[in-house]
Design a protein around this motif. Structure first.
Motif, mmCIF file in Angstrom:
data_model
loop_
_atom_site.group_PDB
_atom_site.id
_atom_site.type_symbol
_atom_site.label_atom_id
_atom_site.label_comp_id
_atom_site.label_asym_id
_atom_site.label_seq_id
_atom_site.Cartn_x
_atom_site.Cartn_y
_atom_site.Cartn_z
ATOM 1 N N ALA A 136 -10.857 29.720 -29.736
ATOM 2 C CA ALA A 136 -11.021 28.280 -29.524
ATOM 3 C C ALA A 136 -12.473 27.937 -29.248
ATOM 4 O O ALA A 136 -12.999 26.936 -29.740
ATOM 5 N N GLU A 191 -8.745 27.738 -23.115
ATOM 6 C CA GLU A 191 -7.621 27.565 -22.196
ATOM 7 C C GLU A 191 -6.527 28.585 -22.463
ATOM 8 O O GLU A 191 -6.411 29.147 -23.545
ATOM 9 N N VAL A 197 0.237 25.771 -28.968
ATOM 10 C CA VAL A 197 -1.203 25.650 -29.207
ATOM 11 C C VAL A 197 -1.900 26.899 -28.668
ATOM 12 O O VAL A 197 -2.123 27.013 -27.456
ATOM 13 N N GLU A 199 -5.021 27.784 -29.448
ATOM 14 C CA GLU A 199 -6.475 27.611 -29.467
ATOM 15 C C GLU A 199 -6.842 26.238 -28.916
ATOM 16 O O GLU A 199 -6.816 25.237 -29.632
ATOM 17 N N SER A 200 -7.158 26.201 -27.624
ATOM 18 C CA SER A 200 -7.480 24.939 -26.975
ATOM 19 C C SER A 200 -8.638 25.156 -26.012
ATOM 20 O O SER A 200 -8.796 26.233 -25.434
ATOM 21 N N SER A 222 -8.878 18.538 -20.524
ATOM 22 C CA SER A 222 -8.231 19.673 -21.183
ATOM 23 C C SER A 222 -7.565 19.272 -22.493
ATOM 24 O O SER A 222 -7.620 18.124 -22.919
ATOM 25 N N ASN A 223 -6.954 20.287 -23.122
ATOM 26 C CA ASN A 223 -6.198 20.109 -24.374
ATOM 27 C C ASN A 223 -7.077 19.588 -25.513
ATOM 28 O O ASN A 223 -6.688 18.667 -26.251
ATOM 29 N N HIS A 225 -8.227 20.267 -28.945
ATOM 30 C CA HIS A 225 -7.893 21.092 -30.114
ATOM 31 C C HIS A 225 -7.526 20.176 -31.273
ATOM 32 O O HIS A 225 -7.526 18.940 -31.134
ATOM 33 N N GLY A 228 -4.697 17.946 -30.511
ATOM 34 C CA GLY A 228 -4.743 17.339 -29.188
ATOM 35 C C GLY A 228 -5.883 16.347 -29.062
ATOM 36 O O GLY A 228 -6.089 15.492 -29.927
#
Length: 271
Positions: A136, A191, A197, A199-200, A222-223, A225, A228
């Motif tokens: 990520a 993350e 998911v 890859e974040s 956060s999140n 990707h 996201g």
């Protein structure tokens, strides 16, 4: 009256009588596992195999090697001063088993960083860590860090050398930020992978970084990707967050994350 044996063999009543088209529409809004259906006492084979495949992807994401050299090269090609560092965790296995080692630099990296300390303090230090999803950060970390460092809103801010850390955790940014004399540090980290998911990226901001702060002194976005939070939106939120933090003089639970920010507030005078 049916016997207990007959009751065991009887099909379970449908949990939801909604039509398949309704569930298909719901699945268009989320990658979560909803409306999978049933096959006897379990889920259909296709859903079960998809779950196992996603579980394997999440596990692979954690142990995947991190190419920090490529990230540093991309940052330098974009005109951003960058340096590659390592945490005290000497292997990926040790990193997973010993979170404490991922929070401190190795002796060699700490010495290398001391050689890059500027004569004057910087306003913001940006740290990229592989975290629990190295790919990520390889995919998105350089673009995020470069966009933050180049933001017009932060024009006039001094940005420290961008550090790229292998086997790093969020708290390693405190040691790096303190070494660079940064007023604030932003840690961009892979993350923990999920089943939908793997890859974040998450971004953590801490004011006045020093060793051993608490998580209550940080703010997180956060999140980030492909499915996201979009990269450009994440950069805009991060920039607004660090500006609010400097105006308030703090980060963490004391900072009102919902406070409105106007463009006129974007470049407060340096103090």
């Amino acid at each position: 009256m049916t016997s207990p044996d007959e009751q065991d063999r009887a099909p379970a009543p449908a949990a939801d009588a909604r039509p398949a088209a309704w569930w298909n529409a719901v699945r268009g809004f989320t990658p979560a596992r909803v409306g999978l259906g049933t096959a006897g006492g379990s889920v259909p084979t296709t859903a079960h195999l998809a779950f196992r495949a996603d579980q394997a992807r999440a596990r692979d994401a954690v142990i995947r090697p991190f190419d920090g050299t490529a990230v540093v090269r991309a940052l330098r090609d974009g005109g951003h001063e960058s340096i590659e560092l390592r945490s005290a965790a000497t292997s990926r296995g040790e990193y997973v088993r010993r979170p404490d080692l991922g929070r401190r630099l190795s002796d060699e990296s700490a010495a290398a960083l001391r050689q890059r300390v500027p004569e004057q303090h910087c306003d913001l230090a940006i740290v990229l860590c592989d975290g629990l999803s190295p790919h990520a950060v390889e995919r998105h970390g350089g673009a995020l860090a470069g966009a933050i460092a180049s933001s017009e809103v932060l024009r006039g801010w001094s940005i420290g050398v961008i550090t790229v850390v292998t086997n790093g955790r969020v708290a390693i940014g405190d040691e790096i930020g303190a070494a660079l004399g940064a007023r604030m540090v932003a840690v961009l980290i892979g993350e923990r992978p999920g089943l939908s998911v793997p890859e974040s990226v998450g971004m953590y901001v801490t004011m006045a970084p020093a060793l051993e702060p608490t998580d209550a002194q940080r703010n997180c976005i956060s999140n980030i990707h492909d499915q996201g939070l979009a990269l450009d939106v994440a950069v805009r939120q991060l920039v607004q967050l660090v500006v609010r933090a400097r105006l308030a003089g703090l980060t963490g639970v004391g900072l009102d994350a919902d406070e409105a920010l106007t463009h006129d507030d974007a470049r407060p005078p340096l103090t």
